[in-house]
Design a protein around this motif. Structure first.
Motif, PDB file in Angstrom:
ATOM      1  N   ASP A 334       0.815  -1.230   0.000  1.00  0.00           N
ATOM      2  CA  ASP A 334       0.000   0.000   0.000  1.00  0.00           C
ATOM      3  C   ASP A 334       0.841   1.269   0.000  1.00  0.00           C
ATOM      4  O   ASP A 334       0.325   2.365   0.180  1.00  0.00           O
ATOM      5  CB  ASP A 334      -0.971   0.003   1.178  1.00  0.00           C
ATOM      6  CG  ASP A 334      -0.324   0.456   2.482  1.00  0.00           C
ATOM      7  OD1 ASP A 334       0.868   0.147   2.693  1.00  0.00           O
ATOM      8  OD2 ASP A 334      -1.012   1.110   3.278  1.00  0.00           O
ATOM      9  N   THR A 336       2.732   4.516  -1.218  1.00  0.00           N
ATOM     10  CA  THR A 336       2.390   5.487  -2.265  1.00  0.00           C
ATOM     11  C   THR A 336       3.568   6.340  -2.706  1.00  0.00           C
ATOM     12  O   THR A 336       3.393   7.278  -3.493  1.00  0.00           O
ATOM     13  CB  THR A 336       1.278   6.427  -1.761  1.00  0.00           C
ATOM     14  OG1 THR A 336       1.749   7.124  -0.583  1.00  0.00           O
ATOM     15  CG2 THR A 336       0.008   5.661  -1.435  1.00  0.00           C
ATOM     16  N   LEU A 339       4.060   6.278  -6.559  1.00  0.00           N
ATOM     17  CA  LEU A 339       2.919   6.928  -7.198  1.00  0.00           C
ATOM     18  C   LEU A 339       3.007   8.446  -7.035  1.00  0.00           C
ATOM     19  O   LEU A 339       2.796   9.210  -7.992  1.00  0.00           O
ATOM     20  CB  LEU A 339       1.620   6.397  -6.608  1.00  0.00           C
ATOM     21  CG  LEU A 339       0.331   7.122  -7.020  1.00  0.00           C
ATOM     22  CD1 LEU A 339       0.124   7.054  -8.523  1.00  0.00           C
ATOM     23  CD2 LEU A 339      -0.870   6.526  -6.270  1.00  0.00           C
ATOM     24  N   ARG A 340       3.315   8.907  -5.826  1.00  0.00           N
ATOM     25  CA  ARG A 340       3.401  10.336  -5.568  1.00  0.00           C
ATOM     26  C   ARG A 340       4.466  10.994  -6.439  1.00  0.00           C
ATOM     27  O   ARG A 340       4.257  12.058  -7.023  1.00  0.00           O
ATOM     28  CB  ARG A 340       3.724  10.550  -4.087  1.00  0.00           C
ATOM     29  CG  ARG A 340       3.823  11.994  -3.618  1.00  0.00           C
ATOM     30  CD  ARG A 340       2.459  12.617  -3.445  1.00  0.00           C
ATOM     31  NE  ARG A 340       1.968  13.261  -4.653  1.00  0.00           N
ATOM     32  CZ  ARG A 340       0.711  13.601  -4.852  1.00  0.00           C
ATOM     33  NH1 ARG A 340      -0.201  13.328  -3.945  1.00  0.00           N
ATOM     34  NH2 ARG A 340       0.335  14.189  -5.972  1.00  0.00           N
ATOM     35  N   ILE A 355      -1.828  -1.373  -5.921  1.00  0.00           N
ATOM     36  CA  ILE A 355      -1.831  -0.812  -4.573  1.00  0.00           C
ATOM     37  C   ILE A 355      -2.888  -1.554  -3.762  1.00  0.00           C
ATOM     38  O   ILE A 355      -4.037  -1.709  -4.186  1.00  0.00           O
ATOM     39  CB  ILE A 355      -2.096   0.699  -4.588  1.00  0.00           C
ATOM     40  CG1 ILE A 355      -0.848   1.421  -5.121  1.00  0.00           C
ATOM     41  CG2 ILE A 355      -2.459   1.217  -3.203  1.00  0.00           C
ATOM     42  CD1 ILE A 355      -0.897   2.925  -5.055  1.00  0.00           C
ATOM     43  N   ASP A 357      -5.453  -1.711  -1.071  1.00  0.00           N
ATOM     44  CA  ASP A 357      -6.290  -0.799  -0.288  1.00  0.00           C
ATOM     45  C   ASP A 357      -7.744  -1.284  -0.346  1.00  0.00           C
ATOM     46  O   ASP A 357      -8.513  -0.907  -1.235  1.00  0.00           O
ATOM     47  CB  ASP A 357      -6.181   0.630  -0.817  1.00  0.00           C
ATOM     48  CG  ASP A 357      -6.803   1.660   0.126  1.00  0.00           C
ATOM     49  OD1 ASP A 357      -7.702   1.278   0.905  1.00  0.00           O
ATOM     50  OD2 ASP A 357      -6.387   2.830   0.069  1.00  0.00           O
ATOM     51  N   GLY A 379      -4.111   3.991  -0.922  1.00  0.00           N
ATOM     52  CA  GLY A 379      -2.844   3.643  -0.293  1.00  0.00           C
ATOM     53  C   GLY A 379      -2.525   4.446   0.949  1.00  0.00           C
ATOM     54  O   GLY A 379      -3.313   5.263   1.428  1.00  0.00           O
ATOM     55  N   PRO A 389      -1.851   8.826   1.927  1.00  0.00           N
ATOM     56  CA  PRO A 389      -2.799   8.493   0.866  1.00  0.00           C
ATOM     57  C   PRO A 389      -2.734   9.531  -0.253  1.00  0.00           C
ATOM     58  O   PRO A 389      -2.491  10.710  -0.021  1.00  0.00           O
ATOM     59  CB  PRO A 389      -4.152   8.526   1.577  1.00  0.00           C
ATOM     60  CG  PRO A 389      -3.835   8.275   3.026  1.00  0.00           C
ATOM     61  CD  PRO A 389      -2.509   8.943   3.253  1.00  0.00           C
ATOM     62  N   VAL A 390      -2.946   9.056  -1.471  1.00  0.00           N
ATOM     63  CA  VAL A 390      -2.943   9.939  -2.646  1.00  0.00           C
ATOM     64  C   VAL A 390      -4.369  10.059  -3.168  1.00  0.00           C
ATOM     65  O   VAL A 390      -5.014   9.050  -3.460  1.00  0.00           O
ATOM     66  CB  VAL A 390      -2.012   9.385  -3.748  1.00  0.00           C
ATOM     67  CG1 VAL A 390      -2.141  10.225  -5.015  1.00  0.00           C
ATOM     68  CG2 VAL A 390      -0.566   9.368  -3.264  1.00  0.00           C
TER      69      VAL A 390
END
Length: 504
Positions: A334, A336, A339-340, A355, A357, A379, A389-390
């Motif tokens: 999970d 992030t 991704l970020r 991911i 979640d 996430g 989280p995103v």
């Protein structure tokens, strides 16, 4: 590489006997990440059902299937499935196994084997990297309990390459065999080997003698792939010994660095036919070699998140697509961080697969259907290293079931957003190791994915590297409970003199 010499040496004199033999088969497998937060108790072990018994045990993994296939060829041996707890929920994302669960299943194995009439031998499919709260060496203890139950009956064991073991398991068993390849292509072969040698012992044609060494080296999983050096050369050296010395079997466990246990680190195990001097000579040589290559094996560095993502974007812009961006440290699924960075650095045509979640999947399911737009946080929930989280706003491209060899989910979701970007959200950890998932979810992988961000250490090489699909691979050392820099982990139980921890 040729691994047949030692195997062929076990063929002669093993067939044609009249007396039927009975072999009991059991399995107890988990790779435990002790730095995760969720303990693994009975509820986790029985998430998919109670332990298997009977014939169902004989089809639980490739080791057992290999053992069974070779045994059936021999025609004079009956296999009896005894007991096999299922794979626990979350797999290696679970932390310490509870003492209650270990007692139930280890004793369950011993009791089930005791109930088999006229038992001639035992085969145990174990992993080697289980960690139990209150039991320092659970696989060795499991074998000891079986030994107490069955007496002098031969016991053979197969282990995963990531096993954390030592001489205690060898002392309790007659023979131990470990896979040589990562990804683990040879699980079936090691089951076959165990069956061959066991059969020879039962026919008084082989007297197993074992030697064990601990080289004093601990390595993160991401450096253990046997397609890379020096892991490749270590296993090739083991195969050369087997080719030169028929009847000798040379195993190396690289160990699992994310289990904080006293027998962590690499292990060499050698089985010979009543030749302790040869077993010692081979074990000494393998131990010495692993120590000589310890620096390139265990003391490498990988780019951190921002730099790794930047490299992936540059590679994609240069046309080396698809770029596989491997977040090897996220064992929960999970995180992030990658991704970020992909979003912040303006990456396009990327897919994050996957991911973990469950809450996000349920929220999407409750508020939007396929083809509809949704805003949802993904996430960053499970672990202290997961990041924040995103928030994503995008179109639900897929919402429904997903089934693979390793995972089965009632519902997963695919969100598409930005410039052909996607995130696949699953309710539990799912490691993508091949492109098959994309076809099933309707994602035009080769046409629309320039950067593929996955949560995997080495197994992804099977489907993306060895097939020639990946244009470039970048392994990124993002924050997580499985880092490449092991000095970041708060070890309490591993030996203090393990390299490279001893030099940091």
């Amino acid at each position: 590489m040729n691994e047949s010499a030692a195997d062929e040496a076990t063929e002669a004199g093993t067939d044609g006997a009249d007396e039927e033999l009975t072999v009991g088969v059991a399995r107890f497998v988990m790779e435990t990440c002790t730095f995760a937060s969720r303990p693994t108790g009975i509820d986790e072990w029985e998430h998919d059902g109670p332990p298997l018994t009977g014939d169902a045990v004989l089809d639980t993994d490739d080791y057992i299937r290999g053992f069974a296939a070779r045994t059936r060829e021999l025609a004079d041996t009956e296999l009896v499935g005894a007991y096999a707890p299922r794979w626990p929920k979350g797999g290696s994302s679970g932390s310490w196994v509870t003492q209650e669960a270990f007692e139930k299943y280890s004793c369950g194995i011993a009791d089930a084997l005791t109930d088999i009439e006229a038992l001639d031998a035992v085969y145990l499919s174990l992993h080697g990297a289980m960690a139990v709260d209150g039991t320092p060496k659970p696989e060795a203890e499991t074998v000891r309990r079986v030994r107490e139950a069955v007496g002098d009956t031969p016991i053979y064991v197969t282990l995963d390459l990531h096993a954390n073991v030592d001489g205690e398991i060898a002392a309790a068993a007659d023979g131990v065999f470990i896979v040589k390849r990562y990804p683990h292509y040879d699980s079936h072969r090691q089951g076959e080997r165990a069956a061959r040698v066991l059969h020879r012992q039962l026919r008084d044609d082989y007297e197993p003698t074992m030697a064990t060494r601990k080289p004093g080296v601990i390595t993160p999983s991401v450096f253990q792939g046997t397609g890379d050096s020096p892991a490749m050369e270590i296993m090739e050296r083991a195969r050369r010994w087997e080719d030169r010395e028929p009847g000798a079997f040379v195993s190396v466990a690289f160990g699992f660095a994310y289990a904080d246990v006293p027998n962590a680190g690499a292990t060499v195990m050698v089985v010979t036919d009543d030749d302790p001097a040869l077993a010692d000579r081979i074990a000494d040589d393998m131990e010495s070699y692993i120590w000589r290559v310890r620096v390139p094996f265990a003391n490498k560095t990988l780019p951190r998140t921002e730099a790794g993502v930047s490299q992936a974007i540059e590679a994609a812009e240069s046309g080396n697509t698809p770029v596989v961006l491997a977040d090897h440290a996220d064992r929960i699924g999970d995180s992030t961080h990658v991704l970020r960075q992909l979003i912040d650095q303006g990456a396009s045509r990327f897919t994050v697969a996957t991911i973990n979640d469950e809450e996000a999947v349920r929220r999407i399911e409750a508020t939007a259907g396929a083809g509809e737009q949704v805003t949802v946080d993904v996430g960053g929930h499970a672990e202290q290293y997961a990041g924040d989280p995103v928030e994503l706003t995008g179109t639900v491209e897929y919402l429904g079931p997903y089934n693979s060899v390793y995972s089965s989910f009632d519902t997963i979701a695919v969100l598409q957003f930005g410039d052909e970007n996607r995130v696949i959200v699953t309710p539990e950890l799912h490691q993508v190791t091949s492109p098959e998932i994309f076809a099933e979810l309707g994602i035009p992988f080769e046409a629309e994915v320039d950067i593929l961000a996955i949560k995997s250490r080495v197994h992804f090489r099977r489907g993306f590297v060895e097939t020639g699909l990946a244009g470039e691979v970048i392994r990124v050392d993002a924050p997580g409970i499985g880092p490449a820099d092991l000095s970041e982990l708060p070890y309490e139980n591993v030996p203090s003199d393990l390299y490279p921890l001893s030099e940091r």
